[in-house]
Motif scaffolding. Structure first.
Motif, mmCIF file in Angstrom:
data_model
loop_
_atom_site.group_PDB
_atom_site.id
_atom_site.type_symbol
_atom_site.label_atom_id
_atom_site.label_comp_id
_atom_site.label_asym_id
_atom_site.label_seq_id
_atom_site.Cartn_x
_atom_site.Cartn_y
_atom_site.Cartn_z
ATOM 1 N N SER A 118 -71.300 19.322 61.350
ATOM 2 C CA SER A 118 -71.524 20.490 62.191
ATOM 3 C C SER A 118 -72.224 21.568 61.383
ATOM 4 O O SER A 118 -72.489 21.413 60.193
ATOM 5 C CB SER A 118 -70.188 21.017 62.745
ATOM 6 N N SER A 126 -65.843 32.568 59.397
ATOM 7 C CA SER A 126 -65.648 32.734 60.837
ATOM 8 C C SER A 126 -65.494 34.209 61.185
ATOM 9 O O SER A 126 -65.080 35.025 60.355
ATOM 10 C CB SER A 126 -64.402 31.973 61.302
ATOM 11 N N LYS A 170 -60.829 34.452 70.028
ATOM 12 C CA LYS A 170 -62.127 33.751 70.050
ATOM 13 C C LYS A 170 -62.633 33.624 68.619
ATOM 14 O O LYS A 170 -62.831 34.628 67.938
ATOM 15 C CB LYS A 170 -63.115 34.505 70.928
ATOM 16 N N THR A 172 -65.471 32.025 65.985
ATOM 17 C CA THR A 172 -66.823 31.478 65.822
ATOM 18 C C THR A 172 -67.079 31.250 64.340
ATOM 19 O O THR A 172 -67.075 32.200 63.553
ATOM 20 C CB THR A 172 -67.882 32.424 66.394
ATOM 21 N N CYS A 174 -69.496 30.047 61.231
ATOM 22 C CA CYS A 174 -70.910 29.948 60.878
ATOM 23 C C CYS A 174 -71.041 29.515 59.418
ATOM 24 O O CYS A 174 -70.178 29.828 58.583
ATOM 25 C CB CYS A 174 -71.623 31.286 61.072
ATOM 26 N N CYS A 181 -74.354 28.361 63.573
ATOM 27 C CA CYS A 181 -72.939 28.556 63.902
ATOM 28 C C CYS A 181 -72.478 27.487 64.873
ATOM 29 O O CYS A 181 -73.271 26.952 65.678
ATOM 30 C CB CYS A 181 -72.711 29.924 64.542
ATOM 31 N N ASP A 182 -71.223 27.168 64.811
ATOM 32 C CA ASP A 182 -70.618 26.249 65.772
ATOM 33 C C ASP A 182 -70.297 27.007 67.064
ATOM 34 O O ASP A 182 -70.315 28.241 67.121
ATOM 35 C CB ASP A 182 -69.337 25.651 65.205
ATOM 36 N N ASP A 183 -69.982 26.252 68.090
ATOM 37 C CA ASP A 183 -69.568 26.871 69.344
ATOM 38 C C ASP A 183 -68.270 27.663 69.145
ATOM 39 O O ASP A 183 -67.417 27.296 68.322
ATOM 40 C CB ASP A 183 -69.362 25.801 70.422
ATOM 41 N N THR A 184 -68.141 28.712 69.914
ATOM 42 C CA THR A 184 -66.930 29.531 69.855
ATOM 43 C C THR A 184 -65.732 28.739 70.386
ATOM 44 O O THR A 184 -65.820 28.075 71.435
ATOM 45 C CB THR A 184 -67.101 30.816 70.676
ATOM 46 N N VAL A 185 -64.641 28.801 69.646
ATOM 47 C CA VAL A 185 -63.395 28.131 70.033
ATOM 48 C C VAL A 185 -62.400 29.195 70.472
ATOM 49 O O VAL A 185 -62.226 30.224 69.793
ATOM 50 C CB VAL A 185 -62.821 27.317 68.856
ATOM 51 N N THR A 186 -61.743 28.972 71.580
ATOM 52 C CA THR A 186 -60.770 29.934 72.111
ATOM 53 C C THR A 186 -59.357 29.413 71.888
ATOM 54 O O THR A 186 -58.994 28.323 72.347
ATOM 55 C CB THR A 186 -61.003 30.188 73.607
#
Length: 277
Positions: A118, A126, A170, A172, A174, A181-186
């Motif tokens: 990734s 992050s 949230k 994120t 990078c 950056c990777d997708d934001t994880v919630t």
């Protein structure tokens, strides 16, 4: 003959107006007017500006324990209500409910990367964002130090509990130094009750017999607890608690007739002089 004259003289003296010393009975002393009791129930309402400070955040990174490298909380405000009892001139107690408006959280973490191809593969940083709301239930005691005109300085302390309701976090991640950056994880936010203690100092200001203004400072410490849940090999996380410095103003209403009545000593009567008649 002499005996007759002497006897007549005695009768004349007895029958003549005699001087008698009669004293006027003194009037009863007026009763002293006692001051009204200072104790009684009161209601209070307060508003404050809160300077927020986080003690840190711990979380699980896979199987490892880790901590956020940076944490920051926005300042916020607080609205409080309470009911109390003035025990005497120096001591009072109350119970309060405080609602803290939402405050935003920002933090960041640093890690060794996911090694899964990734964007955050080798070394990543992050950015994390969340917020929380809270309300507290406190039992407080105060010592009113000294009444100086309309001003009464005081100190106090309180114990209670605070309910913290975290919103979703949230996250994120990078790649450090650039690279995407990777997708934001919630992560789902958590809520919990926390032990809380408080220390106060301030001044009450008499407006009239029933109303008092209150200005002061309060420090509150809220213990740590759950913050967010687990998602994609990250979490759960827990905050270490908060320190809250509050600049407060408020008003109190005292039930009953709280106007003090000054003590009136008995009037000193002049010494009565004998009246001759």
């Amino acid at each position: 003959m002499k005996r007759i004259l002497a006897f007549a003289s005695v009768l004349a003296v007895l029958s003549a107006p005699a001087y008698a010393a009669d004293f006027v009975e003194p009037a009863p002393a007026p009763e002293a007017v006692e001051p009204l009791p200072t104790g009684g129930w009161y209601l209070r309402k307060d508003i404050s500006y809160d300077f927020m400070s986080s003690d840190g955040v711990d979380y699980k990174a896979g199987r490892d324990n880790a901590s956020f490298s940076d944490v920051d909380l926005d300042d916020t405000g607080n609205l409080g209500f309470g009911v109390g009892y003035q025990i005497n001139d120096y001591f009072r107690v109350d119970k309060t409910f405080d609602y803290m408006f939402s405050t935003k959280f920002r933090g960041s973490t640093k890690g060794g990367g996911s090694n899964d191809g990734s964007a955050c593969d080798v070394k990543c940083v992050s950015t994390d964002a969340s917020s929380f709301k809270a309300f507290s239930l406190m039992a407080n005691a105060y010592v009113d130090i000294y009444r100086w005109g309309v001003f009464t300085p005081y100190v106090g302390a309180g114990l209670g509990t605070t309910y913290i309701n975290w919103g979703d976090l949230k996250n994120t991640a990078c790649a450090a130094g650039g690279g995407g950056c990777d997708d934001t994880v919630t992560h789902k936010g958590k809520d919990s009750w926390r032990f809380t203690y408080a220390l106060m100092a301030g001044t009450s200001i008499d407006i009239n017999c029933q109303w008092k203004a209150d200005v002061g400072y309060r420090y509150r410490h809220v213990d740590g607890g759950s913050m967010f849940g687990r998602k994609l090999n990250g979490g759960p996380g827990s905050d270490k608690g908060f320190d809250i410095h509050e600049v407060r103003s408020g008003i109190r209403y005292q039930f009953g007739d709280a106007c003090p009545v000054a003590y009136m000593p008995p009037a000193e009567l002049p010494a009565e002089q004998p009246v001759f008649k």
